[in-house]
Design a protein around this motif. Structure first.
Motif, short mmCIF file in Angstrom:
data_model
loop_
_atom_site.label_atom_id
_atom_site.label_comp_id
_atom_site.label_asym_id
_atom_site.label_seq_id
_atom_site.Cartn_x
_atom_site.Cartn_y
_atom_site.Cartn_z
N ASP A 146 6.51 -10.42 -33.17
CA ASP A 146 7.14 -11.62 -32.58
C ASP A 146 6.12 -12.35 -31.71
OD1 ASP A 146 9.40 -10.86 -33.83
OD2 ASP A 146 10.52 -10.26 -32.05
N ARG A 147 5.38 -11.56 -30.93
CA ARG A 147 4.39 -12.15 -30.03
C ARG A 147 3.28 -12.83 -30.84
NH1 ARG A 147 0.17 -9.59 -28.66
NH2 ARG A 147 1.06 -7.53 -29.08
N ARG A 148 2.87 -12.21 -31.94
CA ARG A 148 1.81 -12.78 -32.78
C ARG A 148 2.26 -14.08 -33.45
NH1 ARG A 148 1.24 -6.91 -35.12
NH2 ARG A 148 -0.24 -5.99 -33.65
N LEU A 149 3.52 -14.12 -33.84
CA LEU A 149 4.03 -15.29 -34.59
C LEU A 149 4.40 -16.46 -33.68
CD1 LEU A 149 6.37 -13.35 -37.05
CD2 LEU A 149 4.27 -14.54 -37.69
N ARG A 150 4.63 -16.17 -32.38
CA ARG A 150 5.12 -17.20 -31.46
C ARG A 150 4.30 -18.49 -31.49
NH1 ARG A 150 9.11 -19.37 -30.19
NH2 ARG A 150 10.10 -17.35 -29.90
N PRO A 151 2.94 -18.44 -31.45
CA PRO A 151 2.17 -19.71 -31.46
C PRO A 151 2.43 -20.55 -32.72
CG PRO A 151 0.75 -17.86 -30.87
CD PRO A 151 2.04 -17.27 -31.32
N ILE A 152 2.62 -19.87 -33.86
CA ILE A 152 2.87 -20.63 -35.12
C ILE A 152 4.22 -21.35 -35.02
CG2 ILE A 152 2.91 -20.51 -37.64
CD1 ILE A 152 1.54 -17.81 -37.49
N TYR A 153 5.24 -20.61 -34.52
CA TYR A 153 6.56 -21.25 -34.33
C TYR A 153 6.44 -22.47 -33.42
CZ TYR A 153 9.32 -17.42 -36.44
OH TYR A 153 9.88 -16.51 -37.30
N ASP A 154 5.69 -22.31 -32.34
CA ASP A 154 5.54 -23.42 -31.37
C ASP A 154 4.89 -24.64 -32.02
OD1 ASP A 154 6.72 -21.92 -29.42
OD2 ASP A 154 4.83 -21.25 -28.50
N TYR A 155 3.83 -24.40 -32.80
CA TYR A 155 3.16 -25.53 -33.50
C TYR A 155 4.12 -26.23 -34.46
CZ TYR A 155 -1.50 -24.17 -31.76
OH TYR A 155 -2.59 -23.91 -30.97
N LEU A 156 4.89 -25.43 -35.19
CA LEU A 156 5.85 -26.02 -36.15
C LEU A 156 6.94 -26.81 -35.42
CD1 LEU A 156 6.29 -23.08 -38.70
CD2 LEU A 156 5.18 -25.27 -39.16
N ASP A 157 7.43 -26.25 -34.31
CA ASP A 157 8.47 -26.94 -33.53
C ASP A 157 7.97 -28.26 -32.98
OD1 ASP A 157 10.23 -24.95 -34.04
OD2 ASP A 157 10.00 -23.92 -32.11
N ASN A 158 6.68 -28.31 -32.62
CA ASN A 158 6.10 -29.53 -32.03
C ASN A 158 5.58 -30.52 -33.09
OD1 ASN A 158 6.57 -28.57 -29.45
ND2 ASN A 158 4.63 -27.45 -29.39
N GLY A 159 5.74 -30.14 -34.38
CA GLY A 159 5.30 -31.03 -35.45
C GLY A 159 3.81 -30.97 -35.72
N ASN A 160 3.11 -29.99 -35.12
CA ASN A 160 1.67 -29.86 -35.34
C ASN A 160 1.44 -28.90 -36.51
OD1 ASN A 160 -1.10 -29.78 -35.12
ND2 ASN A 160 -1.11 -29.53 -32.90
N ASN A 161 1.70 -29.39 -37.73
CA ASN A 161 1.72 -28.51 -38.91
C ASN A 161 0.33 -27.99 -39.30
OD1 ASN A 161 4.58 -28.82 -39.36
ND2 ASN A 161 4.13 -30.90 -39.97
N LYS A 162 -0.70 -28.82 -39.12
CA LYS A 162 -2.06 -28.39 -39.49
C LYS A 162 -2.52 -27.21 -38.63
CE LYS A 162 -3.67 -32.71 -41.48
NZ LYS A 162 -4.58 -33.85 -41.38
N MET A 163 -2.21 -27.29 -37.32
CA MET A 163 -2.58 -26.18 -36.42
C MET A 163 -1.77 -24.93 -36.77
SD MET A 163 -5.06 -26.76 -34.45
CE MET A 163 -4.88 -25.36 -33.36
#
Length: 974
Positions: free
Chosen positions: A12-29
């Motif tokens: 969960d901790r490892r995936l959190r940054p990816i979820y955050d980028y997706l939520d903010n619309g920063n798909n490339k990151m």
């Protein structure tokens, strides 16, 4: 992510940054972060799915799907991967893949309540009711909770509702659902109101009204508490279905004693009374009248009951309720309908309405309450009635202009109500021109005076006096439509622009401005007006027609495309959104709402407006893009247009338009009738049929195939050319029949109320000659196919026929262009005159040019190989003297003629642009005799500028497209 107990999953901790980028619309990151994580943890399936979500959102659909399938084939059971895949498949509009996902998860973890629940909801998204029933029971067996059991029962009901065979629904699905609920009743396991509601729904659909009534009256009925009078309403429904009029009457009587303002019970009280009178029903001599108590059986009793209710309201110190007073007028109306003399016992309708106005005249609802009973007044009492009401309006002393104004907002509302009733009685329409101009001056004076009360209003609130402004606009429209004085229209636009400056949130101002600008052919200001209405959800279907009717017809192609998108976005999201509503209804036990959501979705899918917008959008894209950015064949393929199959549900078409969205106080003889609605639907359907056939014909033309078929070959059927030409032939014959129907409809020349439905484009399309010219051009493609099969040697008669069609098409285009001649906007005697129909005709001309050019392109593709083979023969024979075949010379003359027509059209458009650019609106006379102040003149000029600017924009877009078509015409050579 939720922590499991007090120990957080490291993933969960490892995936959190990816979820955050997706939520903010920063798909490339998000994709980059997922790649980093996958290098370290190759088996972290969720990271792979989150990467796929990022790819899907950046337009890489195929790659995203392949990546997701890599994970899906592994049949994951971790919650993170399953949830991420669910999100991805929903964004891809592939809900059926979610079911497969959870079917695998349930197989691997058969005792998981969560996965079984997700599987049920996945089936709900795709509407697989049989599997929902099985999933619900499987879930109940694992976790015996009532909601899961009733999910299964509801799924049976949905199988009954959706069943094609009504007999199957009545003999299998519903009885099984009934037995399942009865089992729970016998075991006394019914817990929630939703379960009782579902039981009632099943009994009602089975037609077991007696059982349903007993159930509601019994102990189970006590659970019906979420809605006010839910139990009584259901009893009333069953009494009416069973035609138990004594019970219906007695229950209404009892409920009205408790709440004398409940209008629905007055209606059921009167309905049941007259049914009882028609049956000559009388109560038994012993005991109660019926289980619900006292029954009213005579008009005298009903009159006394209503009069007593009014008397009780009169005694109150607090504000009285409207119900009893309206019930008195309703009873008079019904008694008069039946020719019953007892209506006199209730009093004179005029006195009753004056009394009603005295009590409720300061409420905006007063006009709508009284308007439906104005027919009770004979015409000779109309003026007397208005004068009596004016006596009850407290106005101040007359000023310099001779007008008396109200001192507060309550007096203002009373005066406004009198004006509205005066218009509803037809007294305003009866005035002559001078009288109407005087009335406008009075209404404007009251509007401007009422603006002083705005200090207490927020910017988003409407002004107290807005309706004066709207009514003055309606009187201006009366003068314009009756006398043809366009100056009245300009002043009306100026007044509405002024009203909007003080009340920027007034939807009625915007709607009327939108309608008037469209009637003037000025589409540019309309898109912003519609946008500012902030139409929500279903409003895109109910009022979207006001915008899209004019979207493609006025030359503003970019704005038209945007307008179609407004509506299409809503329709395309409908399927997904409705599935979510259904899932929520299951979760919260709102079973009654599920069939409503399904019916709502069906109604939208079968919407006339949806079919119109979809068709117009595709045609618009073809006219503006095909053979400019992509070939016609590529454009048709990208849109997925199918020439052979019809995708419009003609037999189940639903007219969801709200044709009364614009406020009107017109008298009954000027209002929209059911006949108007029927004729409008018929007209719109035939126009849609013409457009749909045109689209399919263009698709058919694109797919005819440009490779020449071998002459005298048996393979013509195999390679599909014959099939394609027969499709074209079939569509052309359908178009001919539709155009004949269209001609019959337009002969009627139906006139709709100004504030009713706008007339379709059918009449202008036929009068412009565009439909018949397009049909001639498309028919030519069939003749060219015959020539392709026959060859040039033995087809002199066919060639002559084709050459005659070439000439005929050029003549028809010349005639169409001549109908476009004239000034769209000109100044005469220092007054502004418009001819918006010229713009619409010019658009039809452009559409026809596009169709003719596609046929010409197909012609060139057919003739080019024929000419090439002829030249090869000449070389072999060394014969240079043979005359060029007629059809080849004819084609060159045709393209030359088409170039001439398009050049003339371009010259005409340039001349119009130049004339419009040099038109100085500042030189217009607005003040003389126009009853306008300098400030009002400013608003009128703003409206004029918008119209001028819109016309210029339309001409520029039309000119640009004509130039592009002229360029493609030059490249047509054989």
């Amino acid at each position: 992510m939720a922590a499991r107990g007090h120990v957080q999953d490291p993933n969960d901790r490892r995936l959190r940054p990816i979820y955050d980028y997706l939520d903010n619309g920063n798909n490339k990151m998000a994709i980059q972060q997922a790649d980093k994580l996958l290098k370290k943890h190759k088996d972290l399936h969720c990271a792979k799915v989150l990467k796929a979500i990022g790819m899907q959102r950046t337009g890489k659909q195929d790659e995203a799907f392949n990546l997701a399938q890599e994970v899906a084939t592994l049949e994951p059971t971790d919650d993170n991967s399953l949830q991420a895949l669910t999100i991805l498949y929903r964004e891809m509009h592939r809900p059926e893949l979610v079911t497969k996902l959870y079917e695998a998860a349930v197989r691997k973890v058969p005792l998981s309540e969560e996965y079984h629940s997700h599987l049920f909801m996945a089936y709900a998204r795709v509407g697989d009711y049989k599997k929902m029933q099985q999933a619900g029971m499987a879930l109940y067996k694992i976790v015996p909770k009532n909601p899961y059991y009733f999910w299964s029962v509801m799924s049976l009901v949905m199988q009954a509702i959706s069943a094609q065979d009504e007999k199957l629904a009545q003999t299998m699905f519903l009885p099984l659902a009934e037995r399942m609920v009865e089992k729970m009743v016998k075991e006394e396991k019914i817990e929630a109101e939703a379960e009782v509601q579902l039981y009632f729904m099943i009994l009602e659909r089975l037609g077991k009204c007696v059982e349903a009534l007993n159930m509601v009256r019994g102990p189970l009925g006590e659970k019906l508490t979420s809605e006010l009078q839910s139990r009584e309403n259901k009893c009333m429904m069953m009494y009416q279905r069973l035609q138990l009029w004594p019970e219906c009457n007695a229950l209404s009587y009892k409920l009205l004693l408790k709440n004398p303002d409940d209008w629905q019970f007055y209606l059921s009280y009167f309905d049941s009374l007259f049914h009882l009178m028609d049956m000559s029903w009388s109560p038994s001599e012993e005991g109660q009248h019926c289980v619900e108590g006292h029954v009213t059986t005579t008009v005298a009793e009903a009159v006394k009951f209503v009069v007593d209710r009014m008397a009780e309201e009169d005694k109150k110190d607090s504000r009285p309720l409207r119900g009893p007073y309206m019930a008195c007028l309703e009873l008079i109306h019904r008694l008069r309908q039946r020719g019953c003399p007892d209506d006199k016992e209730l009093g004179d309708p005029l006195e009753l309405m004056v009394q009603f106005f005295g009590k409720f005249g300061d409420k905006p609802c007063c006009i709508t309450d009284l308007k439906i009973y104005l027919h009770l007044l004979p015409p000779e009492q109309h003026t007397q009635f208005r004068n009596r009401l004016e006596e009850l309006v407290p106005l101040g002393e007359a000023g310099e202009d001779g007008f008396r104004f109200p001192g507060d907002t309550k007096a203002l509302q009373r005066h406004l109500c009198v004006c509205q009733l005066s218009r509803a009685l037809g007294l305003q329409h009866a005035l002559d021109t001078e009288g109407k101009l005087s009335l406008i001056a009075q209404l404007k004076a009251h509007y401007h005076h009422g603006l002083r009360f705005r200090k207490s209003c927020l910017k988003t609130e409407l002004q107290f006096s807005d309706m004066y402004c709207l009514m003055a606009a309606h009187v201006y429209i009366d003068l314009w439509t009756e006398n043809g004085d366009e100056n009245m229209l300009w002043q009306c636009l100026g007044l509405l622009e002024e009203g909007l400056s003080f009340s920027p949130s007034n939807a009625q101002f915007k709607l009327l401005l939108l309608l008037l600008f469209c009637r003037l052919g000025a589409f540019q200001p309309v898109v912003d007006l519609y946008s500012s209405l902030d139409a929500k959800h279903v409003q895109h279907d109910t009022i979207g027609y006001l915008l899209t009717r004019y979207a493609g017809s006025l030359g503003q192609f970019a704005a038209a495309s945007q307008s179609c998108n407004f509506s299409l976005r809503f329709f395309h999201s409908n399927q997904k959104d409705t599935s979510e509503y259904i899932i929520q209804a299951y979760k919260y036990g709102a079973f009654e709402k599920i069939p409503e959501f399904i019916a709502f979705r069906t109604r939208l899918n079968q919407s006339l407006h949806f079919a119109q917008v979809r068709t117009e959008r595709m045609l618009l894209d073809l006219y503006t893009e095909a053979d400019i950015t992509l070939s016609l064949e590529e454009s048709v393929k990208a849109m997925g247009v199918c020439a052979e199959e019809e995708d419009i549900p003609w037999d189940n078409m639903r007219d969801n338009r709200d044709l009364t969205v614009l406020v009107s106080w017109d008298p009954k003889d000027r209002e929209l009738t059911e006949e108007h609605r029927r004729l409008s639907l018929e007209e719109e359907s035939v126009w849609l049929k013409v457009r749909s056939l045109t689209l399919r014909l263009l698709a058919s033309l694109a797919l005819l195939g440009h490779a020449p078929s071998p002459r005298n070959s048996d393979k013509t059927n195999e390679n599909g050319v014959t099939t394609k030409s027969s499709t074209l032939q079939n569509l052309l014959s359908q178009l001919d029949q539709t155009l004949q129907t269209a001609a019959r409809i337009t002969e009627k020349q139906t006139k709709y109320p100004f504030l009713g439905p706008p007339s379709s484009r059918l009449a202008s399309a036929l009068s412009s000659g565009s439909c018949h010219c397009q049909a001639s051009a498309l028919r030519l493609s069939l003749t060219l196919q015959e020539l392709e099969t026959a060859g040039l040697d033995d087809s002199s008669e066919l060639q002559s026929q084709i050459c005659n069609t070439f000439k005929s098409i050029v003549v028809q285009l010349q005639e169409m262009l001549s109908r476009c001649k004239g000034e769209v906007l000109e100044m005469k005697d220092r007054r502004l005159k418009t001819q918006p129909s010229l713009l619409e005709t010019l658009v039809f001309f452009l559409e026809t040019v596009c169709v003719v050019l596609w046929v010409a392109s197909y012609s060139a593709n057919v003739l080019r190989p024929l000419k090439s083979s002829l030249q090869k023969k000449k070389k072999k024979k060394k014969d240079t003297c043979t005359a060029m075949p007629v059809v080849l010379c004819g084609f060159q003359e045709w393209t030359s003629g088409l170039q001439g027509v398009v050049t003339q059209a371009l010259d005409h458009v340039k001349a119009q642009e130049a004339q419009l650019t040099t038109l100085k609106l500042a030189a217009l006379t607005l003040e003389e005799g126009d009853q306008q102040t300098q400030e009002e003149c400013g608003f009128t000029r703003v409206a004029m500028d918008k119209v001028q600017s819109s016309y210029l924009g339309s001409l520029q877009e039309l000119g640009d497209l004509l130039r592009k078509r002229a360029d493609s015409l030059k490249s047509l050579k054989i």
